[in-house]
Write a protein that holds these residues in place. Structure first.
Motif, PDB file in Angstrom:
ATOM      1  N   GLU A  10      -4.586  -4.489  -5.368  1.00 15.40           N
ATOM      2  CA  GLU A  10      -5.398  -4.117  -4.217  1.00 15.40           C
ATOM      3  C   GLU A  10      -5.706  -5.332  -3.338  1.00 15.40           C
ATOM      4  N   GLN A  11      -5.992  -6.479  -3.971  1.00 23.13           N
ATOM      5  CA  GLN A  11      -6.261  -7.697  -3.211  1.00 23.13           C
ATOM      6  C   GLN A  11      -5.008  -8.178  -2.489  1.00 23.13           C
ATOM      7  N   THR A  12      -3.846  -7.984  -3.126  1.00 26.41           N
ATOM      8  CA  THR A  12      -2.587  -8.362  -2.492  1.00 26.41           C
ATOM      9  C   THR A  12      -2.348  -7.537  -1.242  1.00 26.41           C
ATOM     10  N   ARG A  13      -2.639  -6.239  -1.326  1.00 28.02           N
ATOM     11  CA  ARG A  13      -2.486  -5.384  -0.143  1.00 28.02           C
ATOM     12  C   ARG A  13      -3.398  -5.844   0.978  1.00 28.02           C
ATOM     13  N   ALA A  14      -4.655  -6.162   0.640  1.00 24.84           N
ATOM     14  CA  ALA A  14      -5.607  -6.621   1.656  1.00 24.84           C
ATOM     15  C   ALA A  14      -5.115  -7.908   2.313  1.00 24.84           C
ATOM     16  N   HIS A  15      -4.528  -8.781   1.513  1.00 28.41           N
ATOM     17  CA  HIS A  15      -3.992 -10.041   2.044  1.00 28.41           C
ATOM     18  C   HIS A  15      -2.868  -9.775   3.048  1.00 28.41           C
ATOM     19  N   PHE A  16      -1.937  -8.909   2.666  1.00 29.96           N
ATOM     20  CA  PHE A  16      -0.808  -8.636   3.554  1.00 29.96           C
ATOM     21  C   PHE A  16      -1.247  -7.852   4.789  1.00 29.96           C
ATOM     22  N   GLN A  17      -2.254  -7.003   4.643  1.00 26.18           N
ATOM     23  CA  GLN A  17      -2.759  -6.278   5.806  1.00 26.18           C
ATOM     24  C   GLN A  17      -3.333  -7.251   6.832  1.00 26.18           C
ATOM     25  N   GLU A  18      -4.080  -8.238   6.357  1.00 24.57           N
ATOM     26  CA  GLU A  18      -4.647  -9.232   7.265  1.00 24.57           C
ATOM     27  C   GLU A  18      -3.535 -10.055   7.919  1.00 24.57           C
ATOM     28  N   MET A  19      -2.527 -10.415   7.141  1.00 21.05           N
ATOM     29  CA  MET A  19      -1.396 -11.171   7.679  1.00 21.05           C
ATOM     30  C   MET A  19      -0.693 -10.355   8.768  1.00 21.05           C
ATOM     31  N   ALA A  59      -2.527   2.359  -6.645  1.00 25.21           N
ATOM     32  CA  ALA A  59      -2.537   1.006  -6.084  1.00 25.21           C
ATOM     33  C   ALA A  59      -1.138   0.587  -5.641  1.00 25.21           C
ATOM     34  N   ALA A  60      -0.149   0.876  -6.479  1.00 25.87           N
ATOM     35  CA  ALA A  60       1.234   0.534  -6.133  1.00 25.87           C
ATOM     36  C   ALA A  60       1.708   1.338  -4.927  1.00 25.87           C
ATOM     37  N   GLY A  61       1.283   2.594  -4.846  1.00 25.46           N
ATOM     38  CA  GLY A  61       1.653   3.431  -3.711  1.00 25.46           C
ATOM     39  C   GLY A  61       1.101   2.891  -2.411  1.00 25.46           C
ATOM     40  N   SER A  62      -0.137   2.381  -2.441  1.00 24.06           N
ATOM     41  CA  SER A  62      -0.750   1.826  -1.238  1.00 24.06           C
ATOM     42  C   SER A  62       0.006   0.583  -0.771  1.00 24.06           C
ATOM     43  N   LEU A  63       0.369  -0.284  -1.710  1.00 29.00           N
ATOM     44  CA  LEU A  63       1.120  -1.483  -1.348  1.00 29.00           C
ATOM     45  C   LEU A  63       2.517  -1.123  -0.849  1.00 29.00           C
ATOM     46  N   THR A  64       3.138  -0.134  -1.488  1.00 32.03           N
ATOM     47  CA  THR A  64       4.468   0.321  -1.068  1.00 32.03           C
ATOM     48  C   THR A  64       4.421   0.913   0.342  1.00 32.03           C
ATOM     49  N   ALA A  65       3.396   1.709   0.619  1.00 34.13           N
ATOM     50  CA  ALA A  65       3.240   2.288   1.952  1.00 34.13           C
ATOM     51  C   ALA A  65       3.073   1.203   2.993  1.00 34.13           C
ATOM     52  N   ALA A  85       8.834   7.303   1.379  1.00 38.39           N
ATOM     53  CA  ALA A  85       9.222   8.308   0.381  1.00 38.39           C
ATOM     54  C   ALA A  85       8.832   7.855  -1.020  1.00 38.39           C
ATOM     55  N   GLU A  86       9.027   6.579  -1.291  1.00 41.03           N
ATOM     56  CA  GLU A  86       8.639   6.022  -2.591  1.00 41.03           C
ATOM     57  C   GLU A  86       7.128   6.135  -2.782  1.00 41.03           C
ATOM     58  N   ALA A  87       6.379   5.838  -1.734  1.00 39.94           N
ATOM     59  CA  ALA A  87       4.923   5.920  -1.805  1.00 39.94           C
ATOM     60  C   ALA A  87       4.455   7.359  -2.001  1.00 39.94           C
ATOM     61  N   LEU A  88       5.148   8.307  -1.370  1.00 41.05           N
ATOM     62  CA  LEU A  88       4.802   9.722  -1.573  1.00 41.05           C
ATOM     63  C   LEU A  88       4.961  10.122  -3.034  1.00 41.05           C
ATOM     64  N   GLY A  89       6.046   9.661  -3.670  1.00 44.53           N
ATOM     65  CA  GLY A  89       6.236   9.949  -5.085  1.00 44.53           C
ATOM     66  C   GLY A  89       5.107   9.373  -5.927  1.00 44.53           C
ATOM     67  N   LEU A  90       4.654   8.177  -5.595  1.00 49.45           N
ATOM     68  CA  LEU A  90       3.551   7.554  -6.331  1.00 49.45           C
ATOM     69  C   LEU A  90       2.233   8.284  -6.066  1.00 49.45           C
ATOM     70  N   ALA A  91       2.039   8.758  -4.845  1.00 54.68           N
ATOM     71  CA  ALA A  91       0.828   9.520  -4.524  1.00 54.68           C
ATOM     72  C   ALA A  91       0.761  10.803  -5.345  1.00 54.68           C
TER      73      ALA A  91
END
Length: 302
Positions: A10-19, A59-65, A85-91
């Motif tokens: 989750e923190q990794t996603r937040a980092h990349f979102q800010e970037m 969490a993985a789906g959010s980062l994948t999306a 599509a990958e994120a949909l499968g994880l959702a």
């Protein structure tokens, strides 16, 4: 795999979102893709207890999306579609309908860019009809705004206004259900920007101006990328109204906010403003802004 691993994703996603918000999807994409392939994919190949597994999938789906968003922004549309599509499968594996609805909003947004307006309406209206009030208001607001913009492009005014009214209602609706952190982009003034853009396409520039004014008034409260979009939308409305000097000033502010960003979608926004102002290039203020825009548009990745 532990709860700490989940928090790290989750923190990794937040980092990349800010970037992404600061420099765009072009430089962010390879970094986030490497993280998914090297660190997250191995976790997904292991079996986990149900609750922990669902949290991992979420969490993985959010980062994948978000990797899909970066690919979309970098003009790698096939890669974006694959990630979505990958994120949909994880959702679905996480049994999270809110997140699944958010992914349909992402697919609708991509379809809008590709000009596939029927697909926009299919994604948005199917989710709204199926889940309705079960969805987070920020998400339903975004879905209604996307549908309204598609109807505006199609020229179906009545349907456009119906969705715009629903979006405004949802923007003010209270919510006691589960949080949806991915909708943090729904900052104050975004609904007004979306409304202004739909109304401008319908030719109602007076009403569009009212909403665009509010969008830029609240712009300082959002991130730089969002500010670029708001000033671009404002410049387009002003140009449509014949307020060319003010439009050139708005475009200059847009360019200020866009410095250092490498993004296909922001390139599109800058290009649309340049095209709108081009017929007025004889005016000194417009000529100066267009010259500056040309430099930024020819930068690598811009």
């Amino acid at each position: 795999m532990s709860v700490e691993d989940l928090r790290r994703i989750e923190q990794t996603r937040a980092h990349f979102q800010e970037m992404y918000r600061r420099v765009g999807g072009v430089p962010t994409l390879p970094r986030i893709s490497a993280t998914l392939d090297q660190r997250v994919a191995p976790m997904l190949r292991t079996a986990y207890e149900n609750n922990l597994g669902r949290q991992l999938f979420r969490a993985a789906g959010s980062l994948t999306a978000f990797a899909g968003i970066c690919a979309y922004d970098a003009d790698q549309q096939m890669a974006a579609t694959a990630r979505f599509a990958e994120a949909l499968g994880l959702a679905r594996a996480a049994a999270d309908l809110q997140f699944e609805g958010y992914l349909h909003a992402l697919l609708a947004n991509q379809a809008m860019h590709l000009g596939e307006l029927d697909q926009v309406l299919d994604h948005t209206e199917t989710v709204l009809d199926t889940l309705g009030d079960q969805l987070n208001p920020a998400l339903t607001c975004d879905l209604h705004s996307l549908a309204a913009k598609a109807h505006a492009r199609l020229g179906t005014s009545r349907a456009c206004h119906r969705h715009l009214e629903a979006a405004e209602t949802d923007a003010d609706r209270t919510w006691n259900g589960p949080d949806l952190p991915e909708t943090s982009y729904m900052t104050p003034g975004l609904v007004q920007l979306q409304t202004a853009e739909a109304l401008r396409r319908l030719g109602d520039t007076s009403a569009a101006r009212t909403y665009a004014d509010e969008a830029v008034r609240t712009a300082p409260g959002t991130h730089l990328r969002g500010q670029v979009h708001r000033w671009a939308g404002y410049a387009l409305v002003l140009t449509a109204q014949g307020e060319i000097e003010e439009a050139a000033d708005a475009a200059a502010t847009m360019l200020d906010r866009a410095v250092g960003m490498e993004s296909g979608r922001l390139h599109d926004r800058l290009t649309s403003v340049v095209s709108a102002l081009q017929p007025y290039s004889a005016a000194p203020d417009v000529a100066s802004t267009l010259e500056r825009a040309e430099v930024q548009l020819t930068e690598p990745g811009a």
